[in-house]
Design a protein around this motif. Structure first.
Motif, mmCIF file in Angstrom:
data_model
loop_
_atom_site.group_PDB
_atom_site.id
_atom_site.type_symbol
_atom_site.label_atom_id
_atom_site.label_comp_id
_atom_site.label_asym_id
_atom_site.label_seq_id
_atom_site.Cartn_x
_atom_site.Cartn_y
_atom_site.Cartn_z
ATOM 1 N N UNK A 127 -6.951 13.977 -11.569
ATOM 2 C CA UNK A 127 -6.748 14.885 -10.675
ATOM 3 C C UNK A 127 -5.672 14.195 -9.658
ATOM 4 N N UNK A 128 -5.558 13.015 -9.182
ATOM 5 C CA UNK A 128 -4.619 12.465 -8.379
ATOM 6 C C UNK A 128 -3.410 11.990 -8.941
ATOM 7 N N UNK A 129 -3.507 11.567 -10.357
ATOM 8 C CA UNK A 129 -2.323 11.121 -10.851
ATOM 9 C C UNK A 129 -1.344 10.138 -10.544
ATOM 10 N N UNK A 130 -1.956 9.005 -9.758
ATOM 11 C CA UNK A 130 -1.387 8.177 -9.031
ATOM 12 C C UNK A 130 0.029 7.526 -9.775
ATOM 13 N N UNK A 131 -0.361 7.509 -11.129
ATOM 14 C CA UNK A 131 0.736 6.796 -11.921
ATOM 15 C C UNK A 131 1.957 7.530 -11.876
ATOM 16 N N UNK A 132 1.679 8.733 -11.835
ATOM 17 C CA UNK A 132 3.057 9.764 -12.104
ATOM 18 C C UNK A 132 3.680 9.691 -10.602
ATOM 19 N N UNK A 133 3.053 9.187 -9.559
ATOM 20 C CA UNK A 133 3.695 9.444 -8.280
ATOM 21 C C UNK A 133 4.494 7.860 -8.321
ATOM 22 N N UNK A 134 4.015 6.871 -8.760
ATOM 23 C CA UNK A 134 4.627 5.506 -8.522
ATOM 24 C C UNK A 134 5.444 4.795 -9.682
ATOM 25 N N UNK A 135 5.104 5.379 -10.842
ATOM 26 C CA UNK A 135 6.114 4.824 -11.959
ATOM 27 C C UNK A 135 7.258 5.649 -12.102
ATOM 28 N N UNK A 136 8.427 4.892 -12.600
ATOM 29 C CA UNK A 136 9.427 5.819 -12.873
ATOM 30 C C UNK A 136 9.114 6.879 -14.001
ATOM 31 N N UNK A 137 9.816 7.890 -14.326
ATOM 32 C CA UNK A 137 9.632 8.855 -15.298
ATOM 33 C C UNK A 137 9.391 8.229 -16.636
ATOM 34 N N UNK A 138 8.382 8.754 -17.300
ATOM 35 C CA UNK A 138 8.115 8.271 -18.644
ATOM 36 C C UNK A 138 7.859 6.948 -18.943
ATOM 37 N N UNK A 139 7.394 5.987 -17.636
ATOM 38 C CA UNK A 139 7.230 4.670 -18.121
ATOM 39 C C UNK A 139 5.997 4.150 -17.374
#
Length: 145
Positions: A127-139
């Motif tokens: 639901x929160x998807x923190x990885x997408x918020x903090x990681x560079x696109x596609x990494x």
């Protein structure tokens, strides 16, 4: 046996102080964000955390140097992983941690100062998807299991 070690260290410290010598061998090595991160990753692996992701935030934010995100299979495992991690940090490195959310076990945040750890139940993590918020696109870097 432990008391003997404590007494020996105390005696060594007193002898060194009396002689005006440095107390070598008695001080703890410097705790770095890398040593905290290594202990966190080892503890999570040892205790069967799932989908462990580490994010290097050095130079990107002043909040912390590293973020670790992982999942537990249930609320009980999320709480247990978090509690064990806090104990490991305190006992092995002497690092105090602030912990939030352990009572519910959906999302637990552990703040060591240099490293912030998020332990989620899988549904809450999705639901929160923190990885997408903090990681560079596609990494997204996952630690090998």
């Amino acid at each position: 046996m432990k008391e003997d070690n404590v007494l020996s260290l105390t005696a060594d410290a007193a002898t060194a102080a009396d002689a005006g010598l440095p107390m070598t061998g008695l001080t703890q090595p410097e705790v770095t964000s890398e040593s905290i991160l290594a202990l966190i990753l080892r503890s999570l692996d040892d205790n069967k955390a799932e989908e462990v992701v580490q994010i290097d935030l050095r130079g990107k934010t002043s909040v912390c140097d590293h973020m670790v995100i992982c999942s537990g299979r249930s609320s009980r495992q999320v709480s247990a992983l978090s509690q064990k991690l806090v104990e490991d940090l305190k006992h092995e490195l002497g690092v105090p941690s602030k912990i939030e959310g352990q009572e519910t076990g959906d999302w637990v945040l552990i703040d060591t100062g240099d490293v912030v750890v998020h332990v989620f139940r899988p549904e809450v993590r999705e639901f929160y998807q923190l990885e997408k918020m903090w990681m560079p696109m596609g990494k997204v870097t996952q630690n090998p299991a």
